[in-house]
Design a protein around this motif. Structure first.
Motif, mmCIF file in Angstrom:
data_model
loop_
_atom_site.group_PDB
_atom_site.id
_atom_site.type_symbol
_atom_site.label_atom_id
_atom_site.label_comp_id
_atom_site.label_asym_id
_atom_site.label_seq_id
_atom_site.Cartn_x
_atom_site.Cartn_y
_atom_site.Cartn_z
ATOM 1 N N ALA A 1 0.775 -1.613 0.410
ATOM 2 C CA ALA A 1 -0.275 0.523 0.286
ATOM 3 C C ALA A 1 0.981 1.291 -0.175
ATOM 4 O O ALA A 1 2.072 1.032 0.474
ATOM 5 N N ALA A 2 0.631 2.240 -0.658
ATOM 6 C CA ALA A 2 1.805 3.262 -0.514
ATOM 7 C C ALA A 2 0.515 4.268 -0.333
ATOM 8 O O ALA A 2 -0.109 5.179 -0.631
ATOM 9 N N GLY A 3 0.867 4.416 0.983
ATOM 10 C CA GLY A 3 0.160 5.266 2.159
ATOM 11 C C GLY A 3 -0.786 4.118 2.426
ATOM 12 O O GLY A 3 -1.243 3.620 2.651
ATOM 13 N N ARG A 4 -1.955 4.566 3.585
ATOM 14 C CA ARG A 4 -2.548 4.070 4.173
ATOM 15 C C ARG A 4 -4.378 5.004 4.096
ATOM 16 O O ARG A 4 -4.363 6.342 3.596
ATOM 17 N N LEU A 5 -5.077 3.963 4.716
ATOM 18 C CA LEU A 5 -6.391 4.341 5.072
ATOM 19 C C LEU A 5 -6.716 3.716 6.357
ATOM 20 O O LEU A 5 -7.578 2.792 6.341
ATOM 21 N N ASP A 6 -7.385 4.754 6.992
ATOM 22 C CA ASP A 6 -8.027 4.107 8.376
ATOM 23 C C ASP A 6 -8.838 3.220 7.993
ATOM 24 O O ASP A 6 -10.007 2.969 7.487
ATOM 25 N N TYR A 7 -9.199 2.277 8.993
ATOM 26 C CA TYR A 7 -9.968 0.870 9.301
ATOM 27 C C TYR A 7 -11.171 1.590 9.031
ATOM 28 O O TYR A 7 -12.610 0.967 8.857
ATOM 29 N N ASP A 8 -12.213 2.518 9.914
ATOM 30 C CA ASP A 8 -13.558 3.590 9.821
ATOM 31 C C ASP A 8 -13.583 4.245 8.814
ATOM 32 O O ASP A 8 -14.068 5.071 8.313
ATOM 33 N N SER A 9 -12.582 4.417 7.586
ATOM 34 C CA SER A 9 -12.669 5.355 6.135
ATOM 35 C C SER A 9 -12.571 4.533 4.875
ATOM 36 O O SER A 9 -12.531 3.455 4.807
ATOM 37 N N GLU A 10 -12.879 4.507 4.177
ATOM 38 C CA GLU A 10 -13.363 4.131 2.634
ATOM 39 C C GLU A 10 -13.132 5.027 1.736
ATOM 40 O O GLU A 10 -12.025 6.274 1.980
ATOM 41 N N GLY A 11 -12.620 4.115 1.103
ATOM 42 C CA GLY A 11 -12.633 4.701 -0.482
ATOM 43 C C GLY A 11 -11.037 4.247 -1.184
ATOM 44 O O GLY A 11 -10.890 3.565 -1.094
ATOM 45 N N LEU A 12 -10.074 4.994 -1.685
ATOM 46 C CA LEU A 12 -9.123 5.257 -2.404
ATOM 47 C C LEU A 12 -8.482 4.708 -2.052
ATOM 48 O O LEU A 12 -7.507 5.184 -0.873
ATOM 49 N N LEU A 13 -7.218 3.185 -1.983
ATOM 50 C CA LEU A 13 -6.166 2.932 -1.652
ATOM 51 C C LEU A 13 -5.373 2.445 -2.927
ATOM 52 O O LEU A 13 -5.938 2.113 -3.716
ATOM 53 N N LEU A 14 -4.157 3.041 -2.650
ATOM 54 C CA LEU A 14 -3.359 3.029 -4.187
ATOM 55 C C LEU A 14 -2.450 1.923 -3.495
ATOM 56 O O LEU A 14 -1.615 2.018 -2.157
ATOM 57 N N LEU A 15 -1.884 0.691 -4.433
ATOM 58 C CA LEU A 15 -0.595 -0.019 -3.531
ATOM 59 C C LEU A 15 -0.058 -0.470 -5.103
ATOM 60 O O LEU A 15 -0.289 -0.208 -6.370
ATOM 61 N N THR A 16 1.469 -0.933 -5.719
ATOM 62 C CA THR A 16 2.451 -0.651 -6.369
ATOM 63 C C THR A 16 3.309 -1.341 -5.807
ATOM 64 O O THR A 16 3.266 -2.282 -4.725
ATOM 65 N N ASP A 17 3.998 -1.847 -7.423
ATOM 66 C CA ASP A 17 5.277 -3.134 -7.000
ATOM 67 C C ASP A 17 6.382 -2.385 -6.841
ATOM 68 O O ASP A 17 7.473 -3.108 -7.365
ATOM 69 N N ASN A 18 6.283 -1.596 -6.911
ATOM 70 C CA ASN A 18 6.945 -0.472 -7.220
ATOM 71 C C ASN A 18 7.784 0.293 -5.874
ATOM 72 O O ASN A 18 6.966 1.500 -5.962
#
Length: 198
Positions: free
Chosen positions: A37-54
């Motif tokens: 994951a590139a950054g976090r999004l809290d357990y009780d938040s929703e929406g865009l999360l980015l993941l990368t292999d780089n």
């Protein structure tokens, strides 16, 4: 080229692939060995999360020094005031220092998916929505900013990070895209001349 997964993280899902307490994680929705994951999004938040292999791209996205704009849809308790929107735009005094100027505007209730469980309604207390964009990554920052203005956050959805957004993704859905990663332009230090023994 690097690959980026755009994932619409549902409410009460951890932004990681494992958990010792039995909570839902990313592994319940996608298989992505080698991705982080590139950054976090809290357990009780929703929406865009980015993941990368780089790894380099992960740092570019997640590191606050790059000041990527992150845009949120925020449902707050009470009718958000013009004074509060102005204060949010100028920067809010928090316990760990003032926030950077943000972009804040009042919006009508967005046409989005229902949350499970739903936000508790209180007939005697109205609620309202705003769009808030920040360039920092402090812990629970958006919630702390609205609370400091007297408008506790009821629901928080990250809609966009930089140029990437949630368009077309329902909760739990994802898509993978290819991203060109620019090579570092940092100049190399000249190597000292080698000395040959005679």
């Amino acid at each position: 080229m690097a690959k980026v997964i755009l994932f619409n993280k549902p409410f009460r899902v951890l932004s990681q692939f494992s958990d010792t307490e039995g909570r839902e994680t990313l592994a319940d929705y996608l298989s992505a060995p080698g991705y982080r994951a590139a950054g976090r999004l809290d357990y009780d938040s929703e929406g865009l999360l980015l993941l990368t292999d780089n790894g380099s791209l992960q740092q570019q996205i997640a590191n606050p020094k790059h000041k990527q704009w992150k845009t949120y849809l925020v449902q707050v308790e009470g009718e958000i005031s013009d004074d509060a929107l102005t204060a949010l735009s100028e920067g809010v005094a928090l316990k760990d220092g003032s926030s950077l100027p943000a972009r804040a505007r009042r919006i009508i209730s967005p046409d989005i998916w229902p949350r499970h469980p739903p936000v508790r309604e209180r007939k005697s207390v109205p609620d309202s929505w705003l769009e808030l964009a920040i360039r920092e990554g402090r812990n629970r920052q958006v919630r702390r900013m609205t609370a400091a203005m007297g408008f506790p956050t009821l629901r928080l959805i990250r809609r966009q990070i930089g140029d990437w957004d949630l368009a077309g993704l329902a909760p739990g859905e994802f898509r993978t895209i290819d991203v060109h990663v620019a090579q570092s332009t940092k100049p190399r230090r000249p190597r000292p001349p080698s000395r040959r023994r005679r």
